[in-house]
Design a protein around this motif. Structure first.
Motif, short mmCIF file in Angstrom:
data_model
loop_
_atom_site.label_atom_id
_atom_site.label_comp_id
_atom_site.label_asym_id
_atom_site.label_seq_id
_atom_site.Cartn_x
_atom_site.Cartn_y
_atom_site.Cartn_z
N PHE A 1 45.62 43.39 48.11
CA PHE A 1 46.80 43.56 48.69
C PHE A 1 47.82 44.83 48.19
O PHE A 1 48.31 45.39 49.01
CB PHE A 1 47.84 42.43 48.74
N SER A 2 47.46 45.43 47.06
CA SER A 2 48.19 46.28 46.36
C SER A 2 47.50 46.72 45.06
O SER A 2 46.78 45.94 44.38
CB SER A 2 49.71 46.11 46.10
N LEU A 3 47.72 47.92 44.78
CA LEU A 3 47.03 48.62 43.54
C LEU A 3 48.28 48.82 42.45
O LEU A 3 49.13 49.16 42.62
CB LEU A 3 46.45 49.73 43.65
N PRO A 4 48.04 48.27 41.16
CA PRO A 4 48.99 48.32 40.09
C PRO A 4 48.98 49.97 39.75
O PRO A 4 48.03 50.55 39.65
CB PRO A 4 48.62 47.30 39.03
N LYS A 5 50.09 50.40 39.02
CA LYS A 5 50.10 51.81 38.48
C LYS A 5 49.73 51.60 36.80
O LYS A 5 49.99 50.46 36.16
CB LYS A 5 51.41 52.16 38.69
N VAL A 6 49.61 52.89 36.28
CA VAL A 6 49.62 52.93 34.62
C VAL A 6 50.74 52.64 34.25
O VAL A 6 51.73 52.92 34.87
CB VAL A 6 49.23 54.59 34.44
N GLY A 7 50.65 51.80 33.23
CA GLY A 7 51.95 51.38 32.73
C GLY A 7 52.28 49.89 32.90
O GLY A 7 53.24 49.36 32.48
N ASP A 8 51.82 49.59 33.91
CA ASP A 8 51.85 48.05 34.53
C ASP A 8 51.11 47.16 33.67
O ASP A 8 50.08 47.42 33.12
CB ASP A 8 51.71 47.79 36.10
N THR A 9 51.61 45.83 33.46
CA THR A 9 51.01 44.91 32.66
C THR A 9 50.85 43.84 33.90
O THR A 9 51.68 43.24 34.47
CB THR A 9 51.55 44.02 31.66
N ILE A 10 49.39 43.61 34.37
CA ILE A 10 49.22 42.56 35.47
C ILE A 10 48.75 41.17 34.62
O ILE A 10 48.32 40.97 33.82
CB ILE A 10 47.98 42.86 36.28
N ILE A 11 48.99 39.95 35.41
CA ILE A 11 48.83 38.93 35.16
C ILE A 11 47.92 38.10 36.07
O ILE A 11 48.15 38.21 37.03
CB ILE A 11 50.22 37.93 34.85
N SER A 12 46.40 37.58 35.61
CA SER A 12 45.77 37.10 36.07
C SER A 12 45.65 35.58 35.81
O SER A 12 45.51 35.13 34.86
CB SER A 12 44.31 37.74 36.08
N LYS A 13 45.55 34.69 37.16
CA LYS A 13 45.57 33.28 36.84
C LYS A 13 44.34 32.94 37.58
O LYS A 13 43.99 33.05 38.78
CB LYS A 13 46.79 32.52 37.54
N ALA A 14 43.45 32.19 37.01
CA ALA A 14 42.24 31.70 37.57
C ALA A 14 42.03 30.07 37.51
O ALA A 14 42.36 29.55 36.42
CB ALA A 14 40.86 32.25 36.94
N SER A 15 41.50 29.35 38.24
CA SER A 15 41.36 27.88 38.29
C SER A 15 39.66 27.85 38.59
O SER A 15 39.22 28.33 39.82
CB SER A 15 42.03 27.27 39.46
N LEU A 16 39.25 26.65 37.84
CA LEU A 16 37.69 26.47 38.11
C LEU A 16 37.69 25.56 39.47
O LEU A 16 38.40 24.56 39.55
CB LEU A 16 37.09 25.61 36.91
N ILE A 17 36.79 25.71 40.57
CA ILE A 17 36.72 25.10 41.65
C ILE A 17 35.50 24.10 41.30
O ILE A 17 35.58 22.81 41.60
CB ILE A 17 36.30 26.08 42.85
N SER A 18 34.44 24.58 40.92
CA SER A 18 33.00 23.73 40.62
C SER A 18 32.22 24.27 39.58
O SER A 18 32.29 25.65 39.42
CB SER A 18 32.36 23.50 42.01
N LYS A 19 31.38 23.60 38.79
CA LYS A 19 30.79 24.05 37.98
C LYS A 19 29.39 23.35 37.94
O LYS A 19 29.51 22.19 38.04
CB LYS A 19 31.31 23.97 36.39
#
Length: 147
Positions: A98-116
């Motif tokens: 949807f969008s690209l972060p810039k230098v200096g930004d701190t991004i947060i990623s959230k992941a959830s296991l669907i299956s294993k």
């Protein structure tokens, strides 16, 4: 999500084989058997930075590394024991940037296991810059321990 000073942060090096310049996650902020939250501060020297933005490939690699820490933790034996694992993206089922972060930004990623199944997993991940959704992906990964 903002990173709080003194927050209980987990060392990502315990769960991923990646090192500079391919390490796209700085810290694990929360980790369970089903979910993970990571942070990544974008620096100007990052190999995926172009025109002061983290390009799509950098966002995808950040998502994959975030996702792989869920499975990677099952190989971790303790902070004093070196664990070597290798992982591969076997399939990206769906991805929306949807969008690209810039230098200096701190991004947060959230992941959830669907299956294993054994060392193959299907994981859903979203990455944010403050409250802005940057990328949403469903990724299949294969991870195994190296001898």
């Amino acid at each position: 999500m903002k990173i709080k000073e003194g927050h209980n942060i987990i060392n990502i090096h315990n769960f991923l084989p990646h090192r500079e310049p391919m390490l796209m996650v700085d810290y694990i902020l929360e980790l369970t058997e089903q979910n993970v939250i990571t942070s990544f501060h974008i620096k100007p020297e990052n190999i995926f930075v172009s025109h002061n933005e983290l390009v799509e490939a950098g966002l995808i690699e950040n998502s994959a590394q975030t996702c792989s820490s869920i499975v990677g933790q099952s190989f971790f034996e303790g902070p004093d024991i070196e664990t070597k694992v290798i992982g591969f993206i076997t399939n990206i089922k769906k991805i929306d940037v949807f969008s690209l972060p810039k230098v200096g930004d701190t991004i947060i990623s959230k992941a959830s296991l669907i299956s294993k199944y054994d060392n193959i997993c299907n994981i859903f991940c979203e990455t944010f810059n403050n409250d802005e959704l940057l990328i949403r992906a469903e990724i299949n990964l294969f991870i195994q321990k190296l001898p």
